[in-house]
Every structure is written in structure tokens, then in C-alpha cells.
Design a protein around this motif. Sequence first.
Motif, PDB file in Angstrom:
ATOM      1  N   LEU A 278     -49.119  -3.544  -0.855  1.00 26.14           N
ATOM      2  CA  LEU A 278     -47.937  -3.196  -0.402  1.00 26.14           C
ATOM      3  C   LEU A 278     -47.047  -2.465  -1.643  1.00 26.14           C
ATOM      4  CD1 LEU A 278     -46.992  -6.265   1.698  1.00 26.14           C
ATOM      5  CD2 LEU A 278     -47.647  -4.083   2.526  1.00 26.14           C
ATOM      6  N   TRP A 279     -46.774  -1.206  -1.526  1.00 29.54           N
ATOM      7  CA  TRP A 279     -46.373  -0.826  -2.747  1.00 29.54           C
ATOM      8  C   TRP A 279     -44.686  -0.400  -2.697  1.00 29.54           C
ATOM      9  CZ3 TRP A 279     -50.528   3.530  -4.034  1.00 29.54           C
ATOM     10  CH2 TRP A 279     -51.580   3.023  -4.505  1.00 29.54           C
ATOM     11  N   PRO A 280     -43.942  -0.976  -3.374  1.00 28.72           N
ATOM     12  CA  PRO A 280     -42.640  -0.688  -3.092  1.00 28.72           C
ATOM     13  C   PRO A 280     -42.043   0.554  -3.355  1.00 28.72           C
ATOM     14  CG  PRO A 280     -42.787  -1.911  -5.179  1.00 28.72           C
ATOM     15  CD  PRO A 280     -44.154  -1.751  -4.700  1.00 28.72           C
ATOM     16  N   ILE A 281     -41.043   1.128  -2.561  1.00 22.14           N
ATOM     17  CA  ILE A 281     -40.588   2.723  -2.990  1.00 22.14           C
ATOM     18  C   ILE A 281     -39.190   2.406  -3.655  1.00 22.14           C
ATOM     19  CG2 ILE A 281     -39.883   4.730  -1.718  1.00 22.14           C
ATOM     20  CD1 ILE A 281     -41.789   3.592   0.653  1.00 22.14           C
ATOM     21  N   SER A 282     -39.502   2.266  -4.881  1.00 25.53           N
ATOM     22  CA  SER A 282     -38.240   1.788  -5.825  1.00 25.53           C
ATOM     23  C   SER A 282     -37.146   2.848  -5.765  1.00 25.53           C
ATOM     24  CB  SER A 282     -38.876   1.196  -7.139  1.00 25.53           C
ATOM     25  OG  SER A 282     -39.682   0.433  -7.146  1.00 25.53           O
ATOM     26  N   ALA A 283     -37.403   4.035  -5.813  1.00 21.80           N
ATOM     27  CA  ALA A 283     -36.448   5.114  -5.898  1.00 21.80           C
ATOM     28  C   ALA A 283     -35.715   5.565  -4.522  1.00 21.80           C
ATOM     29  CB  ALA A 283     -36.995   6.004  -6.600  1.00 21.80           C
ATOM     30  N   ARG A 284     -36.109   4.675  -3.424  1.00 24.47           N
ATOM     31  CA  ARG A 284     -35.776   5.028  -2.156  1.00 24.47           C
ATOM     32  C   ARG A 284     -34.081   4.821  -2.229  1.00 24.47           C
ATOM     33  NH1 ARG A 284     -33.889   1.438   1.646  1.00 24.47           N
ATOM     34  NH2 ARG A 284     -33.901   2.351   3.783  1.00 24.47           N
ATOM     35  N   GLY A 285     -33.390   5.658  -1.431  1.00 20.20           N
ATOM     36  CA  GLY A 285     -31.950   5.646  -1.397  1.00 20.20           C
ATOM     37  C   GLY A 285     -31.225   5.779  -2.671  1.00 20.20           C
ATOM     38  N   ALA A 286     -32.209   6.484  -3.700  1.00 17.04           N
ATOM     39  CA  ALA A 286     -31.246   6.554  -5.052  1.00 17.04           C
ATOM     40  C   ALA A 286     -30.394   8.067  -4.811  1.00 17.04           C
ATOM     41  CB  ALA A 286     -32.535   6.882  -6.004  1.00 17.04           C
ATOM     42  N   VAL A 287     -29.220   7.703  -4.338  1.00 14.86           N
ATOM     43  CA  VAL A 287     -28.349   8.965  -4.078  1.00 14.86           C
ATOM     44  C   VAL A 287     -27.642   9.269  -5.364  1.00 14.86           C
ATOM     45  CG1 VAL A 287     -28.386   8.340  -1.505  1.00 14.86           C
ATOM     46  CG2 VAL A 287     -26.553   7.537  -3.001  1.00 14.86           C
ATOM     47  N   LEU A 288     -27.309   8.571  -6.533  1.00 12.97           N
ATOM     48  CA  LEU A 288     -26.525   8.867  -7.513  1.00 12.97           C
ATOM     49  C   LEU A 288     -27.263   9.628  -8.580  1.00 12.97           C
ATOM     50  CD1 LEU A 288     -24.310   5.653  -7.192  1.00 12.97           C
ATOM     51  CD2 LEU A 288     -23.859   7.975  -6.317  1.00 12.97           C
TER      52      LEU A 288
ATOM     53  N   LYS B 269     -23.803  10.061 -19.030  1.00 12.11           N
ATOM     54  CA  LYS B 269     -23.976   8.836 -19.685  1.00 12.11           C
ATOM     55  C   LYS B 269     -25.013   8.100 -19.277  1.00 12.11           C
ATOM     56  CE  LYS B 269     -21.255   4.780 -21.077  1.00 12.11           C
ATOM     57  NZ  LYS B 269     -20.009   3.840 -20.609  1.00 12.11           N
ATOM     58  N   ARG B 270     -25.358   7.936 -18.038  1.00 10.39           N
ATOM     59  CA  ARG B 270     -26.640   6.975 -17.694  1.00 10.39           C
ATOM     60  C   ARG B 270     -27.766   7.784 -18.263  1.00 10.39           C
ATOM     61  NH1 ARG B 270     -25.476   7.108 -11.769  1.00 10.39           N
ATOM     62  NH2 ARG B 270     -27.759   6.284 -11.729  1.00 10.39           N
ATOM     63  N   LEU B 271     -28.135   9.249 -18.029  1.00 10.24           N
ATOM     64  CA  LEU B 271     -29.095   9.675 -18.615  1.00 10.24           C
ATOM     65  C   LEU B 271     -29.358   9.606 -20.220  1.00 10.24           C
ATOM     66  CD1 LEU B 271     -31.167  12.099 -18.402  1.00 10.24           C
ATOM     67  CD2 LEU B 271     -29.573  13.773 -18.832  1.00 10.24           C
ATOM     68  N   ALA B 272     -28.378   9.702 -20.951  1.00 12.12           N
ATOM     69  CA  ALA B 272     -28.294   9.550 -22.379  1.00 12.12           C
ATOM     70  C   ALA B 272     -28.826   8.036 -22.715  1.00 12.12           C
ATOM     71  CB  ALA B 272     -27.236   9.612 -23.134  1.00 12.12           C
ATOM     72  N   ALA B 273     -28.343   7.229 -21.923  1.00 13.87           N
ATOM     73  CA  ALA B 273     -28.603   5.664 -22.064  1.00 13.87           C
ATOM     74  C   ALA B 273     -30.153   5.514 -21.763  1.00 13.87           C
ATOM     75  CB  ALA B 273     -27.779   4.823 -21.150  1.00 13.87           C
ATOM     76  N   LEU B 274     -30.947   6.190 -20.607  1.00 17.89           N
ATOM     77  CA  LEU B 274     -32.056   6.168 -20.192  1.00 17.89           C
ATOM     78  C   LEU B 274     -32.917   6.356 -21.362  1.00 17.89           C
ATOM     79  CD1 LEU B 274     -33.634   5.108 -17.772  1.00 17.89           C
ATOM     80  CD2 LEU B 274     -33.729   7.533 -16.958  1.00 17.89           C
TER      81      LEU B 274
ATOM     82  N   SER C  15     -30.747   8.496 -10.764  1.00 15.98           N
ATOM     83  CA  SER C  15     -31.181   6.979 -10.137  1.00 15.98           C
ATOM     84  C   SER C  15     -32.515   7.121  -9.858  1.00 15.98           C
ATOM     85  CB  SER C  15     -30.387   7.029  -8.747  1.00 15.98           C
ATOM     86  OG  SER C  15     -30.340   8.096  -8.148  1.00 15.98           O
ATOM     87  N   GLU C  16     -33.246   8.042  -9.618  1.00 14.12           N
ATOM     88  CA  GLU C  16     -34.688   8.177  -9.228  1.00 14.12           C
ATOM     89  C   GLU C  16     -35.560   8.010 -10.699  1.00 14.12           C
ATOM     90  OE1 GLU C  16     -35.235  11.043  -5.376  1.00 14.12           O
ATOM     91  OE2 GLU C  16     -35.546  11.774  -7.516  1.00 14.12           O
ATOM     92  N   ALA C  17     -35.018   8.582 -11.717  1.00 15.05           N
ATOM     93  CA  ALA C  17     -35.505   8.522 -12.999  1.00 15.05           C
ATOM     94  C   ALA C  17     -35.323   7.041 -13.712  1.00 15.05           C
ATOM     95  CB  ALA C  17     -34.856   9.435 -13.940  1.00 15.05           C
ATOM     96  N   GLU C  18     -34.186   6.212 -13.138  1.00 10.11           N
ATOM     97  CA  GLU C  18     -33.882   4.975 -13.561  1.00 10.11           C
ATOM     98  C   GLU C  18     -35.078   3.981 -13.091  1.00 10.11           C
ATOM     99  OE1 GLU C  18     -29.182   4.856 -14.472  1.00 10.11           O
ATOM    100  OE2 GLU C  18     -29.842   4.846 -12.651  1.00 10.11           O
ATOM    101  N   ALA C  19     -35.202   4.201 -11.555  1.00 13.05           N
ATOM    102  CA  ALA C  19     -36.062   3.305 -11.020  1.00 13.05           C
ATOM    103  C   ALA C  19     -37.703   3.728 -11.390  1.00 13.05           C
ATOM    104  CB  ALA C  19     -36.000   3.665  -9.423  1.00 13.05           C
ATOM    105  N   LEU C  20     -38.053   4.763 -11.607  1.00 16.35           N
ATOM    106  CA  LEU C  20     -39.257   5.079 -12.185  1.00 16.35           C
ATOM    107  C   LEU C  20     -39.458   4.374 -13.599  1.00 16.35           C
ATOM    108  CD1 LEU C  20     -39.461   8.813 -10.895  1.00 16.35           C
ATOM    109  CD2 LEU C  20     -40.801   6.890 -10.360  1.00 16.35           C
TER     110      LEU C  20
END
Length: 372
Positions: free
Chosen positions: A362-372, A102-107, A76-81
Motif C-alpha cells: 500500500l503506497w501512500p499518495i503523499s502529495a494528494r490534494g496538494a493545492v497550495l 518563502k516555502r520554496l526557498a525554505a525547501l 506543496s507537491e515538492a514538499e511532500a516528495l
Amino acid sequence: MSFYRPAEIGMPLSEVDTPALILDLGAFERNLDRMDASLAGKQIKIRPHAKSHKCPEIALAQMKRGAVGVCCQKVSEAEALVAGGVPDVLIANEVVGAAKVKRLAALAKRARVAACADDAGNIAALDGAARAAGVKLDVLVEVNVGANRCGVEPGEPVVKLAQAIASSKNLRFAGLQAYQGAAQHLRKVEERRAAIENACASVRKTTDLLAKAGIACEKVTGAGTGTYLFEAASGIYHELQAGSYIFMDADYAKNDWTESGIPRFEHSLFVWATVMSKPSAAHAVVDAGLKASSVDSGMPRVAEVEGAEYTKASDEHGVLKLDSRARLALGDKLKLIPGHCDPTVNLYDHYVCVRDGRVEALWPISARGAVL
């Protein structure tokens, strides 16, 4: 529904509502400069760990200065980045479970991504997911170099897994993940140095065996803010994963840096808080408690106010012990240095980026709360 914003670009820091996560851009940029200077002339690259900041803007700033990419801990952090424009991400961790694999491979269709493995069954699952997605996935073997967390033991166990990756049609053996996390907060320089020497011996033994088996190991990656120059000097590591250097939390500041060669990075990350109660001359209460600053590595430190010590945190309250030097009144605002930057960052949506006492971005913390 519109959400309240504690800060706006151009606003004086004094007007920023609390609690807020403040990034001092001057100190942050000087920390980037210090890292660059400390690695000048060394044949090694930096791949900063983005779990410290969870922010594509910061990751891209690091890459603009020469970082080869960044690390993170979760898909989930990788997806946000990647969604934020970061083109090269190593998940310096195992990815286990059908949905995550599956999500890793798609990324991997959208950016250069890699992950670690320490189990033959997981390698087979990664190979299957990569085949289904039509990608070739980079996989590193994680070696236990003393942290006793994830990773297989050095030597032959690593060779077997590297052979399994290399023989998989849809995977590529991309090297070794060798992070000695337990060494980062050993307080004495010589303790940290000795721990890294042991780690390097384990890695050297392993790369020698890989070479004998005819397996090319193009990359050894690891290291942290507390030790990275020791790994850099080893001749074994190719990438350094230091992350907290950009912020320098209160716990890292407790380390002894004398004769380590590692620069004294500045505190650049603060929790901005308001005195909400002043029951006596000996104590005050701020509006930044457990929901505003992590205490897993100790209480926050009060910055720039003599005679004030943060002693207790509850959900929405932080209790300060005051002595005669402290000059605090109801409504005063102050900076707290988090004990541990990584989980503190996870509590906020944005960095309030301040330069010379005024909000610049103001920089968003896009991977915040990425628990999956």
C-alpha cells in the motif's frame, strides 16, 4: 479515530473493497523497463513528472532506475516528495506569491529544488526569498513553445530574463523549461512530430541567442509521454519530463503510436469497482462515479469485460451500457481504466499495489490534494 482501509497486504484482489485505486505492479514495472529500453544509448536523462503519481515511493523507484530527479507542479507537491525522501525536484511551473516563494526557498535547504519563471518581478521576489533563507536557488526560464500557457516568447524575451536571473546574487540560471503540452494528445503521429519540430526550432533559436549573449544554458527540459522520443532525437533537450507512461490512461491510449518509435506502454492503473445495481440486461451501475474517477478527458474504459461501456457518471454512480456479450451480476467487481490518470490519482489516499492477484503493498499518495 481509526479509518477504514479497503485493503490489507496479502489480501486477494477479489476481497479488496471498492472503489479503490489499483496499481498492477507487473505492468508498472514493465512500463519502467520499456522507458529504459527506449532511451538506451541516448545521451539524455529522464526527469519524470510526479504530478501523474504524487507518490514518493514511485519517484524513488524511478530514480533508482536512473532518473535524475522528478518534476511536480506546486510547492506543496515538492514538499511532500522531499518529505518522502526525494532529493531532487523541479517545480516545472511558476511559483508566485510571498507565502509560496518563502516555502520554496525554505525547501531548498532540505533538497535540490528548482522552479520556473516568466516574469522579471517574480525573479526579484525569488531572489529576495532566497537571500532571506540563505540559499542559492536554481531558476529556469519557461519558454512558450506552442502550448500558449505560461512562458515568454522564444528569443530575446528569454535572454532578458536569463540575464536578470544570472545577475541576481541569490539565484542561478539553470536553463530552459520548454514543454509542448498541447502536442501530447494530438492523435496522429505526424501532427505530434510537427509540433515538436516547431518547438525545437524555437528552443534552438533561443539557445543560440543565449550563447551570443555569453549565457551558458546547461539544460533544456520538457517533453511528455506522447512525444518524448522526438525531443530525445532533437539534440536540443537534456531532460525528458514524461510522466503518464507508468500508468497509461484511456486518453493516451487513443493516440496513434504507429512508426513513432514510442513503445506501447501497458495500462497499469485501474479503479476497482463493484456492480451495485443491475436493473436490466442492458445496463448496470457501479459504485465508481465522479468521486472515484476523473472524466475531464472522457469516461473510464471497462477493462477485461467484453460488451460493457461506461457511459455516464454522477457523484457515486457509474452507468454501464451492456450488450449480449457482457456477463455481469450484482456484486461482481471489475477494473476501470481512468480517462485521465493525474486527477484520478488525486481522489485516493493510497495505491493498492497488486501482483498476481494479491495485494503486495500500500503506497501512500503523499502529495494528494496538494493545492497550495
